[in-house]
Design a protein around this motif. Structure first.
Motif, PDB file in Angstrom:
ATOM      1  N   MET A  29      -1.205   7.088  24.659  1.00  0.00           N
ATOM      2  CA  MET A  29      -0.611   7.891  23.595  1.00  0.00           C
ATOM      3  C   MET A  29      -0.845   9.373  23.841  1.00  0.00           C
ATOM      4  SD  MET A  29      -1.770   5.528  20.370  1.00  0.00           S
ATOM      5  CE  MET A  29      -1.155   6.687  19.169  1.00  0.00           C
ATOM      6  N   GLY A  30       0.152  10.173  23.525  1.00  0.00           N
ATOM      7  CA  GLY A  30       0.002  11.617  23.584  1.00  0.00           C
ATOM      8  C   GLY A  30      -0.183  12.171  22.178  1.00  0.00           C
ATOM      9  N   ILE A  31      -0.208  13.482  22.083  1.00  0.00           N
ATOM     10  CA  ILE A  31      -0.443  14.105  20.779  1.00  0.00           C
ATOM     11  C   ILE A  31       0.675  13.777  19.791  1.00  0.00           C
ATOM     12  CG2 ILE A  31       0.608  16.307  21.397  1.00  0.00           C
ATOM     13  CD1 ILE A  31      -1.630  17.627  19.701  1.00  0.00           C
ATOM     14  N   GLY A  32       1.900  13.701  20.272  1.00  0.00           N
ATOM     15  CA  GLY A  32       3.026  13.381  19.382  1.00  0.00           C
ATOM     16  C   GLY A  32       2.893  12.013  18.749  1.00  0.00           C
ATOM     17  N   LEU A  33       2.557  11.018  19.558  1.00  0.00           N
ATOM     18  CA  LEU A  33       2.373   9.670  19.018  1.00  0.00           C
ATOM     19  C   LEU A  33       1.142   9.587  18.126  1.00  0.00           C
ATOM     20  CD1 LEU A  33       3.370   7.218  21.883  1.00  0.00           C
ATOM     21  CD2 LEU A  33       4.499   7.578  19.707  1.00  0.00           C
ATOM     22  N   ASN A  34       0.094  10.336  18.457  1.00  0.00           N
ATOM     23  CA  ASN A  34      -1.083  10.362  17.585  1.00  0.00           C
ATOM     24  C   ASN A  34      -0.722  10.889  16.201  1.00  0.00           C
ATOM     25  OD1 ASN A  34      -2.950   9.312  19.384  1.00  0.00           O
ATOM     26  ND2 ASN A  34      -3.557  11.304  20.152  1.00  0.00           N
ATOM     27  N   ILE A  35       0.082  11.935  16.144  1.00  0.00           N
ATOM     28  CA  ILE A  35       0.507  12.496  14.858  1.00  0.00           C
ATOM     29  C   ILE A  35       1.348  11.492  14.093  1.00  0.00           C
ATOM     30  CG2 ILE A  35       1.958  14.267  13.786  1.00  0.00           C
ATOM     31  CD1 ILE A  35       0.989  16.169  16.042  1.00  0.00           C
ATOM     32  N   ILE A  36       2.297  10.857  14.782  1.00  0.00           N
ATOM     33  CA  ILE A  36       3.165   9.873  14.127  1.00  0.00           C
ATOM     34  C   ILE A  36       2.350   8.698  13.601  1.00  0.00           C
ATOM     35  CG2 ILE A  36       5.014   8.192  14.542  1.00  0.00           C
ATOM     36  CD1 ILE A  36       6.228  10.333  16.462  1.00  0.00           C
ATOM     37  N   VAL A  37       1.441   8.183  14.430  1.00  0.00           N
ATOM     38  CA  VAL A  37       0.589   7.058  14.008  1.00  0.00           C
ATOM     39  C   VAL A  37      -0.273   7.466  12.817  1.00  0.00           C
ATOM     40  CG1 VAL A  37      -1.409   5.661  14.702  1.00  0.00           C
ATOM     41  CG2 VAL A  37       0.567   5.809  16.189  1.00  0.00           C
ATOM     42  N   GLY A  38      -0.811   8.676  12.838  1.00  0.00           N
ATOM     43  CA  GLY A  38      -1.640   9.141  11.729  1.00  0.00           C
ATOM     44  C   GLY A  38      -0.866   9.297  10.439  1.00  0.00           C
ATOM     45  N   ILE A  39       0.352   9.836  10.511  1.00  0.00           N
ATOM     46  CA  ILE A  39       1.160  10.027   9.312  1.00  0.00           C
ATOM     47  C   ILE A  39       1.629   8.686   8.762  1.00  0.00           C
ATOM     48  CG2 ILE A  39       3.323  10.975   8.431  1.00  0.00           C
ATOM     49  CD1 ILE A  39       2.807  13.389  10.307  1.00  0.00           C
ATOM     50  N   ILE A  40       2.130   7.809   9.627  1.00  0.00           N
ATOM     51  CA  ILE A  40       2.519   6.466   9.183  1.00  0.00           C
ATOM     52  C   ILE A  40       1.283   5.711   8.682  1.00  0.00           C
ATOM     53  CG2 ILE A  40       3.456   4.227   9.906  1.00  0.00           C
ATOM     54  CD1 ILE A  40       5.275   5.810  11.835  1.00  0.00           C
ATOM     55  N   GLY A  41       0.169   5.910   9.358  1.00  0.00           N
ATOM     56  CA  GLY A  41      -1.091   5.312   8.911  1.00  0.00           C
ATOM     57  C   GLY A  41      -1.494   5.805   7.529  1.00  0.00           C
ATOM     58  N   GLY A  42      -1.225   7.072   7.242  1.00  0.00           N
ATOM     59  CA  GLY A  42      -1.511   7.607   5.913  1.00  0.00           C
ATOM     60  C   GLY A  42      -0.681   6.914   4.847  1.00  0.00           C
ATOM     61  N   LEU A  43       0.580   6.679   5.150  1.00  0.00           N
ATOM     62  CA  LEU A  43       1.444   5.958   4.206  1.00  0.00           C
ATOM     63  C   LEU A  43       0.966   4.520   4.031  1.00  0.00           C
ATOM     64  CD1 LEU A  43       4.922   7.230   5.439  1.00  0.00           C
ATOM     65  CD2 LEU A  43       3.722   7.926   3.358  1.00  0.00           C
ATOM     66  N   LEU A  44       0.683   3.859   5.143  1.00  0.00           N
ATOM     67  CA  LEU A  44       0.213   2.474   5.098  1.00  0.00           C
ATOM     68  C   LEU A  44      -1.151   2.381   4.417  1.00  0.00           C
ATOM     69  CD1 LEU A  44       0.676  -0.469   5.982  1.00  0.00           C
ATOM     70  CD2 LEU A  44      -0.399   0.111   8.167  1.00  0.00           C
ATOM     71  N   GLY A  45      -2.063   3.264   4.782  1.00  0.00           N
ATOM     72  CA  GLY A  45      -3.388   3.279   4.169  1.00  0.00           C
ATOM     73  C   GLY A  45      -3.329   3.604   2.686  1.00  0.00           C
ATOM     74  N   GLY A  46      -2.440   4.523   2.307  1.00  0.00           N
ATOM     75  CA  GLY A  46      -2.273   4.856   0.899  1.00  0.00           C
ATOM     76  C   GLY A  46      -1.783   3.669   0.097  1.00  0.00           C
ATOM     77  N   TRP A  47      -0.882   2.903   0.692  1.00  0.00           N
ATOM     78  CA  TRP A  47      -0.381   1.698   0.014  1.00  0.00           C
ATOM     79  C   TRP A  47      -1.485   0.643  -0.100  1.00  0.00           C
ATOM     80  CZ3 TRP A  47       0.570  -3.331   1.957  1.00  0.00           C
ATOM     81  CH2 TRP A  47       1.211  -4.170   1.055  1.00  0.00           C
ATOM     82  N   ILE A  48      -2.197   0.393   1.006  1.00  0.00           N
ATOM     83  CA  ILE A  48      -3.261  -0.626   0.998  1.00  0.00           C
ATOM     84  C   ILE A  48      -4.383  -0.236   0.041  1.00  0.00           C
ATOM     85  CG2 ILE A  48      -5.092  -1.710   2.377  1.00  0.00           C
ATOM     86  CD1 ILE A  48      -3.148  -1.546   4.786  1.00  0.00           C
ATOM     87  N   LEU A  49      -4.909   0.982   0.184  1.00  0.00           N
ATOM     88  CA  LEU A  49      -6.020   1.407  -0.670  1.00  0.00           C
ATOM     89  C   LEU A  49      -5.578   1.627  -2.114  1.00  0.00           C
ATOM     90  CD1 LEU A  49      -8.039   3.778   1.671  1.00  0.00           C
ATOM     91  CD2 LEU A  49      -8.513   1.412   1.069  1.00  0.00           C
ATOM     92  N   GLY A  50      -4.291   1.906  -2.312  1.00  0.00           N
ATOM     93  CA  GLY A  50      -3.765   2.057  -3.659  1.00  0.00           C
ATOM     94  C   GLY A  50      -3.831   0.765  -4.456  1.00  0.00           C
ATOM     95  N   LEU A  51      -3.901  -0.365  -3.749  1.00  0.00           N
ATOM     96  CA  LEU A  51      -4.049  -1.649  -4.425  1.00  0.00           C
ATOM     97  C   LEU A  51      -5.442  -1.806  -5.026  1.00  0.00           C
ATOM     98  CD1 LEU A  51      -2.340  -3.960  -1.764  1.00  0.00           C
ATOM     99  CD2 LEU A  51      -1.336  -3.145  -3.913  1.00  0.00           C
ATOM    100  N   PHE A  52      -6.428  -1.101  -4.465  1.00  0.00           N
ATOM    101  CA  PHE A  52      -7.820  -1.247  -4.882  1.00  0.00           C
ATOM    102  C   PHE A  52      -8.391  -0.022  -5.595  1.00  0.00           C
ATOM    103  CE2 PHE A  52      -7.166  -3.775  -1.018  1.00  0.00           C
ATOM    104  CZ  PHE A  52      -7.408  -5.033  -1.536  1.00  0.00           C
ATOM    105  N   LEU A  53      -7.888   1.154  -5.263  1.00  0.00           N
ATOM    106  CA  LEU A  53      -8.408   2.397  -5.828  1.00  0.00           C
ATOM    107  C   LEU A  53      -7.352   3.073  -6.694  1.00  0.00           C
ATOM    108  CD1 LEU A  53     -10.078   3.856  -2.617  1.00  0.00           C
ATOM    109  CD2 LEU A  53     -11.206   2.616  -4.460  1.00  0.00           C
TER     110      LEU A  53
END
Length: 86
Positions: A29-53
């Motif tokens: 992975m390069g910096i571009g994919l790291n940014i994309i994974v992090g941003i999509i991860g933020g959406l996914l993590g927000g949805w998952i953790l939003g179920l509990f917090l």
């Protein structure tokens, strides 16, 4: 707390990079994919953790943890389909 566009790119890039290190995919992975994974991860993590917090992105630390958890989950799913590198 509201983040600007640049703030989300920086936070997402950092979370994506650390997640790629955790999952052993940093070499692919390069910096571009790291940014994309992090941003999509933020959406996914927000949805998952939003179920509990109530508010998983209440401050910068929780925002980063949310992005990191989501990015690790995303890369785990990617590893299931592409074959684990570890």
């Amino acid at each position: 707390m509201k983040w600007g566009f640049i703030g989300w790119i920086v936070l997402g890039g950092l979370a994506g990079w650390i997640a790629s290190k955790i999952k052993g995919r940093d070499a692919q992975m390069g910096i571009g994919l790291n940014i994309i994974v992090g941003i999509i991860g933020g959406l996914l993590g927000g949805w998952i953790l939003g179920l509990f917090l109530d508010d998983p992105m209440s401050n910068i630390f929780m925002s980063f943890i949310t992005c990191l958890i989501g990015a690790v989950v995303l890369l785990t799913i990617v590893n299931l389909f592409t074959g684990s590198r570890r």
